[in-house]
Design a protein around this motif. Structure first.
Motif, PDB file in Angstrom:
ATOM      1  N   MET A 257       0.835  -1.209   0.000  1.00 53.50           N
ATOM      2  CA  MET A 257       0.000   0.000   0.000  1.00 53.50           C
ATOM      3  C   MET A 257       0.865   1.253   0.000  1.00 53.50           C
ATOM      4  O   MET A 257       0.567   2.217  -0.714  1.00 53.50           O
ATOM      5  CB  MET A 257      -0.921  -0.014   1.222  1.00 53.50           C
ATOM      6  CG  MET A 257      -2.044  -1.040   1.148  1.00 53.50           C
ATOM      7  SD  MET A 257      -3.095  -1.035   2.616  1.00 53.50           S
ATOM      8  CE  MET A 257      -3.759   0.615   2.541  1.00 53.50           C
ATOM      9  N   ARG A 258       1.954   1.249   0.789  1.00 55.96           N
ATOM     10  CA  ARG A 258       2.840   2.413   0.824  1.00 55.96           C
ATOM     11  C   ARG A 258       3.496   2.632  -0.535  1.00 55.96           C
ATOM     12  O   ARG A 258       3.709   3.761  -0.961  1.00 55.96           O
ATOM     13  CB  ARG A 258       3.907   2.232   1.914  1.00 55.96           C
ATOM     14  CG  ARG A 258       3.370   2.378   3.324  1.00 55.96           C
ATOM     15  CD  ARG A 258       4.499   2.567   4.311  1.00 55.96           C
ATOM     16  NE  ARG A 258       5.360   1.406   4.381  1.00 55.96           N
ATOM     17  CZ  ARG A 258       5.212   0.421   5.265  1.00 55.96           C
ATOM     18  NH1 ARG A 258       4.210   0.457   6.142  1.00 55.96           N
ATOM     19  NH2 ARG A 258       6.050  -0.591   5.281  1.00 55.96           N
ATOM     20  N   LYS A 259       3.812   1.520  -1.206  1.00 58.98           N
ATOM     21  CA  LYS A 259       4.437   1.620  -2.534  1.00 58.98           C
ATOM     22  C   LYS A 259       3.457   2.237  -3.520  1.00 58.98           C
ATOM     23  O   LYS A 259       3.835   3.097  -4.343  1.00 58.98           O
ATOM     24  CB  LYS A 259       4.866   0.224  -3.012  1.00 58.98           C
ATOM     25  CG  LYS A 259       5.685   0.242  -4.293  1.00 58.98           C
ATOM     26  CD  LYS A 259       6.185  -1.145  -4.627  1.00 58.98           C
ATOM     27  CE  LYS A 259       7.022  -1.131  -5.900  1.00 58.98           C
ATOM     28  NZ  LYS A 259       7.509  -2.491  -6.258  1.00 58.98           N
ATOM     29  N   LYS A 260       2.181   1.828  -3.451  1.00 60.06           N
ATOM     30  CA  LYS A 260       1.165   2.383  -4.339  1.00 60.06           C
ATOM     31  C   LYS A 260       0.960   3.873  -4.085  1.00 60.06           C
ATOM     32  O   LYS A 260       0.825   4.668  -4.998  1.00 60.06           O
ATOM     33  CB  LYS A 260      -0.162   1.633  -4.177  1.00 60.06           C
ATOM     34  CG  LYS A 260      -0.182   0.261  -4.804  1.00 60.06           C
ATOM     35  CD  LYS A 260      -1.554  -0.377  -4.684  1.00 60.06           C
ATOM     36  CE  LYS A 260      -1.599  -1.719  -5.395  1.00 60.06           C
ATOM     37  NZ  LYS A 260      -2.947  -2.345  -5.263  1.00 60.06           N
ATOM     38  N   GLU A 261       0.936   4.251  -2.787  1.00 60.47           N
ATOM     39  CA  GLU A 261       0.757   5.657  -2.437  1.00 60.47           C
ATOM     40  C   GLU A 261       1.930   6.501  -2.943  1.00 60.47           C
ATOM     41  O   GLU A 261       1.742   7.625  -3.409  1.00 60.47           O
ATOM     42  CB  GLU A 261       0.604   5.797  -0.923  1.00 60.47           C
ATOM     43  CG  GLU A 261      -0.700   5.240  -0.378  1.00 60.47           C
ATOM     44  CD  GLU A 261      -0.767   5.292   1.120  1.00 60.47           C
ATOM     45  OE1 GLU A 261       0.231   5.772   1.739  1.00 60.47           O
ATOM     46  OE2 GLU A 261      -1.781   4.878   1.686  1.00 60.47           O
ATOM     47  N   THR A 262       3.138   5.945  -2.845  1.00 64.47           N
ATOM     48  CA  THR A 262       4.316   6.669  -3.326  1.00 64.47           C
ATOM     49  C   THR A 262       4.258   6.870  -4.831  1.00 64.47           C
ATOM     50  O   THR A 262       4.575   7.950  -5.351  1.00 64.47           O
ATOM     51  CB  THR A 262       5.596   5.885  -2.969  1.00 64.47           C
ATOM     52  OG1 THR A 262       5.659   5.703  -1.554  1.00 64.47           O
ATOM     53  CG2 THR A 262       6.842   6.636  -3.416  1.00 64.47           C
ATOM     54  N   LEU A 263       3.812   5.829  -5.557  1.00 66.19           N
ATOM     55  CA  LEU A 263       3.690   5.933  -7.008  1.00 66.19           C
ATOM     56  C   LEU A 263       2.646   6.959  -7.405  1.00 66.19           C
ATOM     57  O   LEU A 263       2.805   7.703  -8.381  1.00 66.19           O
ATOM     58  CB  LEU A 263       3.363   4.562  -7.608  1.00 66.19           C
ATOM     59  CG  LEU A 263       4.463   3.499  -7.544  1.00 66.19           C
ATOM     60  CD1 LEU A 263       3.950   2.156  -8.035  1.00 66.19           C
ATOM     61  CD2 LEU A 263       5.679   3.945  -8.370  1.00 66.19           C
ATOM     62  N   LYS A 264       1.539   7.040  -6.652  1.00 64.44           N
ATOM     63  CA  LYS A 264       0.481   8.013  -6.932  1.00 64.44           C
ATOM     64  C   LYS A 264       0.995   9.426  -6.730  1.00 64.44           C
ATOM     65  O   LYS A 264       0.715  10.336  -7.512  1.00 64.44           O
ATOM     66  CB  LYS A 264      -0.725   7.773  -6.029  1.00 64.44           C
ATOM     67  CG  LYS A 264      -1.562   6.572  -6.444  1.00 64.44           C
ATOM     68  CD  LYS A 264      -2.786   6.440  -5.543  1.00 64.44           C
ATOM     69  CE  LYS A 264      -3.643   5.242  -5.949  1.00 64.44           C
ATOM     70  NZ  LYS A 264      -4.822   5.099  -5.050  1.00 64.44           N
TER      71      LYS A 264
END
Length: 267
Positions: A257-264
Motif C-alpha cells: 500500500m505504501r508503494k502504491k501511495e508513493t507511485l500516486k
C-alpha cells in the motif's frame, strides 16, 4: 531419517524458521558488509562469503551442542514449597535461560534500532581493520554472537516437533543451511530490502519476544512447575505460527500500500 519431512507441521516450521533465520541474519550481513568494505575491493566479496560460511558452520556446531544439552530431560533437583513445585533438569535450564536471553536480546535490539539507529554501525566502524586476517577474525566473533540468538530461536520453533529426538535437529540444520545459501546468493539485495523496510526487522525482533516467552513457558511445562497447585501448560506452536504468518501478511500488505501511495504521489 527424513521421515519428519512428510509432516505438514514440519514444513510449516521449516519455512517459518528459514524466513526468521534470514531476517534475523540481516544484522549479520550488515556487520559483515561494514567489515568487508574496509578491505580492498578484490577481497570484499571473498570476505563476505567466507563470513557467511563460517556463520553456517558455527550454527550447525552449536545446534548439535545445544540439542545434546536439551536431551538431558531427567530432573536432578526438586523444589517443593507450599506454593511452588518443580523438577529442575538440564533441558529446562537451557530453555529457561535461552528464553530470558531472547527476551533481553530482542528488547535491547529494538531499543537500539529505535533510539540509537547508528549504534551497530558505529560499534564496528570503531574497529581499525587493516588486513584480511583481522577482518575474518572479527567476522568470526560477530558470527558467534549472532549465532546464539539464531540457534535459540531455532530451538524454540522446533522443540517438540517429531517423534524422534533427531527430527527437530534435522529441521534446524536444513533451515540454517538454506538460510545461509540464500543470504550468500542475495546478501546485498536482502540488506537493501531490510534497510528500505526497517519495520521487517523490528517485526522479526518482536517474534523473538514471543519465542522467548514460549521457551520459558516450555521450560516450566517440562519441569512440571506448579504455582499454587496449578501446573504450567504447553503453548501450542500453531498459535505462534499463526501470529507470525498473520503479522507478516499485514506487513507485506502495508508495504504494498505504501508503494502504491508513493507511485500516486510521484505520478
Amino acid at each position: 531419517m527424513f521421515e519428519i519431512l512428510t509432516s505438514p507441521d514440519a514444513w510449516v516450521a521449516l519455512l517459518t524458521l528459514t524466513f526468521l533465520e534470514i531476517v534475523l541474519g540481516i544484522d549479520n550481513i550488515v556487520f559483515i558488509s561494514i567489515v568487508a568494505n574496509k578491505l580492498p575491493q578484490k577481497d570484499q566479496r571473498k570476505a563476505t562469503n567466507i563470513g557467511l560460511l563460517l556463520a553456517m558452520v558455527q550454527r550447525i556446531i552449536l545446534l548439535f551442542a545445544i540439542s545434546f544439552l536439551i536431551g538431558l530431560n531427567n530432573p536432578f533437583y526438586f523444589v517443593q514449597t507450599s506454593w511452588f513445585t518443580a523438577g529442575i533438569s538440564g533441558q529446562a535450564i537451557i530453555l529457561f535461560v535461552g528464553g530470558l536471553f531472547l527476551l533481553y536480546k530482542s528488547t535491547s535490539e529494538i531499543h537500539e534500532k529505535v533510539e540509537l539507529p547508528e549504534h551497530d554501525e558505529d560499534a564496528v566502524k570503531s574497529k581499525n581493520i587493516t588486513s584480511f586476517s583481522k577482518a575474518i577474525v572479527q567476522i568470526v566473533i560477530i558470527d558467534f554472537i549472532f549465532s546464539i540468538d539464531s540457534i535459540l530461536t531455532a530451538v524454540g520453533m522446533t522443540n517438540g516437533i517429531g517423534n524422534k529426538p533427531a527430527d527437530a535437529l534435522i529441521l534446524m540444520v536444513i533451515a540454517v543451511v538454506i538460510s545461509i545459501i540464500i543470504m550468500m546468493a542475495f546478501a546485498n539485495p536482502i540488506r537493501v530490502f531490510i534497510n528500505k523496510h526497517p519495520s521487517m526487522q523490528l517485526l522479526a525482533l518482536s517474534f523473538l519476544i514471543l519465542i522467548g516467552f514460549m521457551l520459558i513457558a516450555e521450560a516450566a511445562h517440562l519441569s512440571h512447575t506448579k504455582f499454587f497447585g496449578q501446573e504450567i501448560g504447553a503453548i501450542p506452536k500453531g498459535y505462534l505460527y499463526f501470529a507470525i504468518a498473520f503479522s507478516l501478511l499485514v506487513e507485506f500488505l502495508n508495504i504494498k500500500m505504501r508503494k502504491k501511495e508513493t507511485l500516486k504521489e510521484q505520478g
